[in-house]
Design an enzyme around this catalytic site. Structure first.
Site, PDB file in Angstrom:
ATOM      1  N   ASP A  52       7.032 101.575 -43.670  1.00 46.19           N
ATOM      2  CA  ASP A  52       8.485 101.792 -43.652  1.00 46.19           C
ATOM      3  C   ASP A  52       8.949 102.018 -42.222  1.00 46.19           C
ATOM      4  O   ASP A  52       8.420 102.878 -41.514  1.00 46.19           O
ATOM      5  CB  ASP A  52       8.847 103.004 -44.513  1.00 46.19           C
ATOM      6  CG  ASP A  52      10.349 103.276 -44.493  1.00 46.19           C
ATOM      7  OD1 ASP A  52      11.064 102.697 -45.328  1.00 46.19           O
ATOM      8  OD2 ASP A  52      10.806 104.067 -43.638  1.00 46.19           O
ATOM      9  N   TYR A  57      14.443 103.064 -34.962  1.00 44.75           N
ATOM     10  CA  TYR A  57      13.238 103.741 -34.478  1.00 44.75           C
ATOM     11  C   TYR A  57      12.754 103.090 -33.188  1.00 44.75           C
ATOM     12  O   TYR A  57      12.143 102.020 -33.194  1.00 44.75           O
ATOM     13  CB  TYR A  57      12.131 103.704 -35.527  1.00 44.75           C
ATOM     14  CG  TYR A  57      12.500 104.321 -36.860  1.00 44.75           C
ATOM     15  CD1 TYR A  57      13.581 105.188 -36.986  1.00 44.75           C
ATOM     16  CD2 TYR A  57      11.758 104.029 -38.002  1.00 44.75           C
ATOM     17  CE1 TYR A  57      13.916 105.745 -38.207  1.00 44.75           C
ATOM     18  CE2 TYR A  57      12.078 104.596 -39.229  1.00 44.75           C
ATOM     19  CZ  TYR A  57      13.171 105.447 -39.331  1.00 44.75           C
ATOM     20  OH  TYR A  57      13.488 106.000 -40.542  1.00 44.75           O
ATOM     21  N   GLN A 192      16.000 106.274 -50.517  1.00 45.69           N
ATOM     22  CA  GLN A 192      15.100 107.018 -49.640  1.00 45.69           C
ATOM     23  C   GLN A 192      15.790 108.304 -49.200  1.00 45.69           C
ATOM     24  O   GLN A 192      16.864 108.256 -48.601  1.00 45.69           O
ATOM     25  CB  GLN A 192      14.702 106.166 -48.425  1.00 45.69           C
ATOM     26  CG  GLN A 192      13.697 106.870 -47.538  1.00 45.69           C
ATOM     27  CD  GLN A 192      13.151 106.026 -46.410  1.00 45.69           C
ATOM     28  OE1 GLN A 192      12.925 106.514 -45.298  1.00 45.69           O
ATOM     29  NE2 GLN A 192      12.939 104.739 -46.677  1.00 45.69           N
ATOM     30  N   ARG A 225       8.429 117.232 -40.665  1.00 42.12           N
ATOM     31  CA  ARG A 225       8.200 116.792 -39.284  1.00 42.12           C
ATOM     32  C   ARG A 225       7.014 117.522 -38.635  1.00 42.12           C
ATOM     33  O   ARG A 225       7.028 117.819 -37.442  1.00 42.12           O
ATOM     34  CB  ARG A 225       9.481 116.937 -38.461  1.00 42.12           C
ATOM     35  CG  ARG A 225      10.651 116.282 -39.183  1.00 42.12           C
ATOM     36  CD  ARG A 225      11.922 116.186 -38.417  1.00 42.12           C
ATOM     37  NE  ARG A 225      12.993 115.763 -39.318  1.00 42.12           N
ATOM     38  CZ  ARG A 225      14.205 115.397 -38.949  1.00 42.12           C
ATOM     39  NH1 ARG A 225      14.513 115.364 -37.672  1.00 42.12           N
ATOM     40  NH2 ARG A 225      15.119 115.037 -39.837  1.00 42.12           N
ATOM     41  N   LYS A 231      -0.126 123.162 -37.945  1.00 43.62           N
ATOM     42  CA  LYS A 231      -0.506 123.061 -36.530  1.00 43.62           C
ATOM     43  C   LYS A 231       0.468 123.814 -35.622  1.00 43.62           C
ATOM     44  O   LYS A 231       0.080 124.359 -34.593  1.00 43.62           O
ATOM     45  CB  LYS A 231      -0.565 121.591 -36.111  1.00 43.62           C
ATOM     46  CG  LYS A 231      -1.678 120.800 -36.775  1.00 43.62           C
ATOM     47  CD  LYS A 231      -1.624 119.330 -36.369  1.00 43.62           C
ATOM     48  CE  LYS A 231      -2.684 118.515 -37.082  1.00 43.62           C
ATOM     49  NZ  LYS A 231      -2.585 117.067 -36.751  1.00 43.62           N
ATOM     50  N   GLY A 294       4.018 109.880 -41.441  1.00 44.20           N
ATOM     51  CA  GLY A 294       3.920 109.293 -40.113  1.00 44.20           C
ATOM     52  C   GLY A 294       2.572 109.572 -39.480  1.00 44.20           C
ATOM     53  O   GLY A 294       1.872 110.520 -39.854  1.00 44.20           O
ATOM     54  N   ARG A 296       0.617 109.109 -35.437  1.00 41.16           N
ATOM     55  CA  ARG A 296       0.689 108.667 -34.045  1.00 41.16           C
ATOM     56  C   ARG A 296      -0.592 108.000 -33.579  1.00 41.16           C
ATOM     57  O   ARG A 296      -0.631 107.386 -32.516  1.00 41.16           O
ATOM     58  CB  ARG A 296       0.984 109.866 -33.143  1.00 41.16           C
ATOM     59  CG  ARG A 296       2.392 110.418 -33.266  1.00 41.16           C
ATOM     60  CD  ARG A 296       2.485 111.737 -32.512  1.00 41.16           C
ATOM     61  NE  ARG A 296       3.863 112.193 -32.398  1.00 41.16           N
ATOM     62  CZ  ARG A 296       4.643 111.978 -31.341  1.00 41.16           C
ATOM     63  NH1 ARG A 296       4.177 111.275 -30.331  1.00 41.16           N
ATOM     64  NH2 ARG A 296       5.864 112.434 -31.293  1.00 41.16           N
ATOM     65  N   GLN A 300      -4.901 110.423 -37.489  1.00 43.14           N
ATOM     66  CA  GLN A 300      -3.850 110.953 -38.365  1.00 43.14           C
ATOM     67  C   GLN A 300      -3.591 110.017 -39.537  1.00 43.14           C
ATOM     68  O   GLN A 300      -3.361 110.464 -40.662  1.00 43.14           O
ATOM     69  CB  GLN A 300      -2.563 111.164 -37.560  1.00 43.14           C
ATOM     70  CG  GLN A 300      -2.645 112.288 -36.548  1.00 43.14           C
ATOM     71  CD  GLN A 300      -1.381 112.409 -35.711  1.00 43.14           C
ATOM     72  OE1 GLN A 300      -0.448 111.615 -35.856  1.00 43.14           O
ATOM     73  NE2 GLN A 300      -1.351 113.387 -34.824  1.00 43.14           N
TER      74      GLN A 300
END
Length: 327
Positions: A52, A57, A192, A225, A231, A294, A296, A300
């Site tokens: 997606d 972005y 969404q 997010r 973390k 998401g 990076r 992950q």
């Protein structure tokens, strides 16, 4: 990995779907291109077949990197979801609804919500080019545009379906009333919306309506997010230009930290991380079709994909929900 049919369509999507906002770089403190491409490859290798993204972005960068990452791969085994309706390049000629000023390398860039028929068609063509494909599996309106009739936007997407340029039409951030109005012109496949352990507003009316009408729900920000990974509480330093510095202030952080500590034993018993537990819980909620996650980098991405490798029983779900009630 598990796969689910989206709404009333024949689209089969991976329950964990790759969310490509962060790899665009803007608003996330930047990202390395090769890390981003590796994260897409790792997702595909671990059963995440759905990606997606959106033109906004990275101002096209996210779509371009996805196009590069999937080049040469079997397109029929990948579902590309993108959006339209956020204009930053002035092509709206002042039309539409001002949304906010985005920042890019110190520059302020005005962003408008704009979903006219001509703009839908223009943006779809540009996305096809950046993604390096001749069809989009699901095209979604990014945000409602109050200056354009919903019927006009829906008619444009219906035309793109008839032309074979998109397989299904969806929306984002729509209310139940907006979904009802859209349905007078076109039965959208999905909506969404933001949803997480800390943001359950859709459960009141959107989830019941979606279940009743076979409208898929695609969830974004399930990890708030990154806050729900835990973390942040171990290393709270974020880059100065990371929007999360302000975003996290809306939450009662001590209570969130206590909640995560309370449910961590469940994750440990499953051999899972906190983030995997959060994603699994989200995927099990009524009405949820797929969950965006998401990544990076490749590490992950693999962690996200493996969130579907274990189950949660009723007792474990009750414990999580009881702890949520304390926040």
């Amino acid at each position: 990995m598990e796969y689910r049919k989206l709404g009333n369509t024949d689209l089969e999507l991976s329950v964990i779907t790759y969310g490509a906002f962060a790899i665009g770089g803007n608003m996330w403190g930047g990202n390395e291109k090769q890390d981003s491409i590796n994260s897409i490859h790792a997702s595909l290798d671990h059963g995440v077949t759905t990606i997606d993204t959106a033109p906004f972005y990275g101002f096209g960068l996210s779509e371009e990197m996805i196009g590069e990452a999937i080049k040469g791969k079997d397109r029929t085994k990948i579902q590309l979801l993108t959006k339209f309706g956020l204009v930053w390049d002035g092509s709206n000629n002042g039309k539409g609804e001002f949304f906010f000023d985005a920042e890019d390398e110190g520059r302020k860039i005005p962003v408008y919500k704009y979903a006219s028929k001509a703009n839908v068609i223009r943006e779809a063509e540009e996305s096809l080019k950046r993604l390096g494909t001749d069809y989009i599996d699901l095209l979604q309106l990014h945000w409602p545009d109050n200056t354009t009739p919903i019927s006009e936007t829906m008619e444009a997407m219906e035309m793109l379906i008839q032309q074979g340029k998109i397989r299904a039409a969806g929306v984002s951030n729509y209310s139940v009333d907006q979904l009802k109005e859209a349905s007078r012109t076109l039965k959208v496949a999905s909506n969404q919306v933001a949803y997480s352990m800390l943001n359950r507003a859709i459960e009141k009316d959107l989830v019941p309506y979606s279940l009743e009408t076979e409208t898929g729900i695609i969830v974004y920000s399930p990890m708030e997010r990154g806050l729900l990974t835990g973390k942040y509480f171990r290393d709270s330093k974020l880059k100065e230009n990371d929007h999360r510095n302000g975003y996290f202030t809306q939450f009662d952080l001590p209570k969130v930290e206590a909640f995560l500590k309370a449910i961590e034993p469940i994750a440990q018993a499953k051999g899972a991380t906190l983030s995997q537990l959060v994603l699994r819980w989200t995927a099990l909620q009524p009405g949820v079709s797929v969950v965006l996650a998401g990544a990076r980098n490749a590490e992950q991405a693999i962690v996200n994909a493996q969130a579907m490798n274990f189950q949660l029983n009723e007792e474990e779900l009750k414990l999580i929900n009881d702890e949520l009630g304390k926040i």
